[in-house]
Write a protein that holds these residues in place. Structure first.
Motif, PDB file in Angstrom:
ATOM      1  N   LEU A   1       8.934 -11.396 -28.013  1.00  0.00           N
ATOM      2  CA  LEU A   1      10.181 -10.403 -28.598  1.00  0.00           C
ATOM      3  C   LEU A   1       9.563  -8.882 -28.079  1.00  0.00           C
ATOM      4  N   GLN A   2       8.721  -8.811 -28.075  1.00  0.00           N
ATOM      5  CA  GLN A   2       8.572  -7.380 -27.341  1.00  0.00           C
ATOM      6  C   GLN A   2       8.768  -7.534 -25.968  1.00  0.00           C
ATOM      7  N   GLN A   3       9.536  -8.148 -24.964  1.00  0.00           N
ATOM      8  CA  GLN A   3       9.763  -7.697 -23.389  1.00  0.00           C
ATOM      9  C   GLN A   3      11.444  -7.779 -24.210  1.00  0.00           C
ATOM     10  N   MET A   4      11.909  -9.009 -24.981  1.00  0.00           N
ATOM     11  CA  MET A   4      13.554  -8.437 -25.338  1.00  0.00           C
ATOM     12  C   MET A   4      14.150  -7.633 -25.305  1.00  0.00           C
ATOM     13  N   LEU A   5      12.394  -6.416 -26.874  1.00  0.00           N
ATOM     14  CA  LEU A   5      12.926  -5.733 -27.448  1.00  0.00           C
ATOM     15  C   LEU A   5      13.336  -4.462 -26.102  1.00  0.00           C
ATOM     16  N   GLU A   6      12.069  -4.722 -24.946  1.00  0.00           N
ATOM     17  CA  GLU A   6      11.717  -2.950 -24.010  1.00  0.00           C
ATOM     18  C   GLU A   6      13.663  -3.709 -23.454  1.00  0.00           C
ATOM     19  N   GLN A   7      14.171  -4.649 -23.488  1.00  0.00           N
ATOM     20  CA  GLN A   7      15.359  -4.928 -22.717  1.00  0.00           C
ATOM     21  C   GLN A   7      16.266  -3.683 -23.271  1.00  0.00           C
ATOM     22  N   VAL A   8      16.547  -4.071 -24.347  1.00  0.00           N
ATOM     23  CA  VAL A   8      17.488  -3.491 -25.271  1.00  0.00           C
ATOM     24  C   VAL A   8      17.398  -1.826 -25.329  1.00  0.00           C
ATOM     25  N   ILE A   9      15.758  -1.543 -25.408  1.00  0.00           N
ATOM     26  CA  ILE A   9      15.738   0.002 -25.184  1.00  0.00           C
ATOM     27  C   ILE A   9      15.951   0.630 -23.857  1.00  0.00           C
ATOM     28  N   ARG A  10      15.521  -0.298 -23.253  1.00  0.00           N
ATOM     29  CA  ARG A  10      15.911   0.006 -21.528  1.00  0.00           C
ATOM     30  C   ARG A  10      17.608   0.645 -21.416  1.00  0.00           C
ATOM     31  N   TRP A  11      18.249  -0.546 -21.603  1.00  0.00           N
ATOM     32  CA  TRP A  11      19.693  -0.124 -21.466  1.00  0.00           C
ATOM     33  C   TRP A  11      20.178   0.457 -22.484  1.00  0.00           C
ATOM     34  N   GLY A  12      19.270   1.162 -23.911  1.00  0.00           N
ATOM     35  CA  GLY A  12      19.599   1.820 -25.268  1.00  0.00           C
ATOM     36  C   GLY A  12      20.829   3.088 -24.444  1.00  0.00           C
ATOM     37  N   PHE A  13      20.459   4.074 -23.808  1.00  0.00           N
ATOM     38  CA  PHE A  13      20.854   4.688 -22.997  1.00  0.00           C
ATOM     39  C   PHE A  13      22.215   4.709 -22.693  1.00  0.00           C
ATOM     40  N   LEU A  14      22.718   4.301 -21.981  1.00  0.00           N
ATOM     41  CA  LEU A  14      24.195   3.385 -21.859  1.00  0.00           C
ATOM     42  C   LEU A  14      24.686   3.030 -22.610  1.00  0.00           C
ATOM     43  N   ALA A  15      24.171   1.808 -23.850  1.00  0.00           N
ATOM     44  CA  ALA A  15      25.361   1.414 -25.300  1.00  0.00           C
ATOM     45  C   ALA A  15      25.054   2.487 -25.800  1.00  0.00           C
ATOM     46  N   ILE A  16      24.387   3.601 -26.311  1.00  0.00           N
ATOM     47  CA  ILE A  16      24.456   4.438 -26.876  1.00  0.00           C
ATOM     48  C   ILE A  16      25.841   5.196 -26.718  1.00  0.00           C
ATOM     49  N   ILE A  17      25.840   5.887 -25.611  1.00  0.00           N
ATOM     50  CA  ILE A  17      27.025   6.413 -24.897  1.00  0.00           C
ATOM     51  C   ILE A  17      28.467   6.176 -25.095  1.00  0.00           C
ATOM     52  N   ILE A  18      28.140   4.003 -25.283  1.00  0.00           N
ATOM     53  CA  ILE A  18      29.566   3.264 -25.352  1.00  0.00           C
ATOM     54  C   ILE A  18      29.900   3.539 -26.598  1.00  0.00           C
ATOM     55  N   ILE A  19      28.567   3.511 -27.700  1.00  0.00           N
ATOM     56  CA  ILE A  19      29.543   3.361 -28.761  1.00  0.00           C
ATOM     57  C   ILE A  19      29.055   4.764 -29.431  1.00  0.00           C
ATOM     58  N   PHE A  20      28.033   6.125 -29.222  1.00  0.00           N
ATOM     59  CA  PHE A  20      28.982   7.391 -29.651  1.00  0.00           C
ATOM     60  C   PHE A  20      30.214   7.641 -29.091  1.00  0.00           C
ATOM     61  N   GLN A  21      30.982   7.374 -28.407  1.00  0.00           N
ATOM     62  CA  GLN A  21      31.864   7.460 -27.149  1.00  0.00           C
ATOM     63  C   GLN A  21      32.874   9.279 -28.218  1.00  0.00           C
ATOM     64  N   PRO A  22      33.235   7.973 -29.286  1.00  0.00           N
ATOM     65  CA  PRO A  22      34.372   9.604 -30.324  1.00  0.00           C
ATOM     66  C   PRO A  22      33.847  10.651 -31.053  1.00  0.00           C
TER      67      PRO A  22
END
Length: 279
Positions: free
Chosen positions: A67-88
């Motif tokens: 689970l730690q490795q999975m969450l590390e991948q989520v956090i690693r790509w989180g910056f790009l996800a934040i840009i998409i999610i918070f675009q408005p």
């Protein structure tokens, strides 16, 4: 003592001062970001990010490697996800920055905007009251109204008396629901508001008044009601309903509850109801 030596003596104090300024600026930027996203879906998404971060710390503490490795991948790509999610929200912040309004607005601009909003509201309410056009207008304050905005038709329009009047014209597509004003703009129309279950409400009050009271029980919104039967003007705020207001009393009361004006005159309404939120 040479000038450079004197400056060197103050260097530690200068460093401490700059560190304090740095921390204050960071907190100010965080505060402005929270102000921009307040009352939007981004708040819930931000809570989700915190949950992921806490879960990542917990996996390391309990030794959950997979689970730690999975969450590390989520956090690693989180910056790009934040840009998409918070675009408005990011786009709105950049637009405000381009207009020079992100950090401050002058007192004169704020006062002019308040007077414009009050003028538009007074003009529309006066028109509808004289012609007995039923209306229900909710104004967001501190508590976000996103859940109720989602039940209506998005508009994101400038507040104007002409638009408000046209929305509530009888047999118009949106006249049955409520208009919600968010951040000085008409966010949506045709919205559904929660009806009050209080047993202390007069039986002569209709659905619009019950919806206004209901929203004032669960949020700090200001709700304006124009009666379709009598043309009477009412304001609900903080679990208090002022009924049958004259236009002068309406403007005074609205200015106080919307913008917190301290110089409120005595409201000479015919009926005034106050009850506990739980009935």
């Amino acid at each position: 003592m040479p000038l450079l030596d004197r400056f060197a003596d103050f260097t530690p104090f200068t460093s401490i001062f700059m560190n304090i300024v740095d921390v204050l600026l960071v907190w100010f930027v965080i505060y402005k970001i929270l102000t921009i996203i307040k009352g939007t879906k981004a708040v819930q998404l931000l809570k989700g990010i915190f949950v992921i971060v806490i879960a990542r710390i917990a996996t390391e503490f309990f030794g959950l490697d997979t689970l730690q490795q999975m969450l590390e991948q989520v956090i690693r790509w989180g910056f790009l996800a934040i840009i998409i999610i918070f675009q408005p929200e990011l786009r709105r912040a950049l637009e405000q920055l381009g207009r020079g309004r992100l950090f401050a607005r002058t007192m004169m601009q704020e006062e002019a905007e308040k007077e414009r909003l009050l003028g538009a509201m007074s003009k529309s309410v006066s028109y509808m009251a004289k012609r007995r056009i039923g209306a229900l207008i909710s104004i967001e304050r501190e508590t976000g109204l996103s859940d109720y905005i989602e039940t209506g038709i998005p508009l994101d329009s400038v507040v104007s008396s002409e638009l408000l009047i046209n929305i509530f014209i009888p047999n118009a597509p949106l006249h049955d629901g409520a208009v919600i004003i968010e951040k000085n703009r008409i966010a949506a129309a045709g919205c559904y508001l929660p009806l009050s279950e209080s047993a202390f409400i007069s039986k002569e009050l209709g659905t619009r008044h019950r919806a206004a009271i209901g929203l004032s029980e669960v949020t700090d919104a200001v709700i304006i009601v124009v009666s379709e039967e009598t043309g009477a003007i009412s304001i609900a705020a903080d679990s208090e309903l002022d009924r049958d207001l004259s236009m002068e009393d309406f403007e005074t009361r609205l200015r106080k509850v919307w913008f917190g004006t301290s110089s409120e005159q005595t409201v000479s309404s015919k009926w005034k109801w106050r009850w506990r939120k739980n009935g």
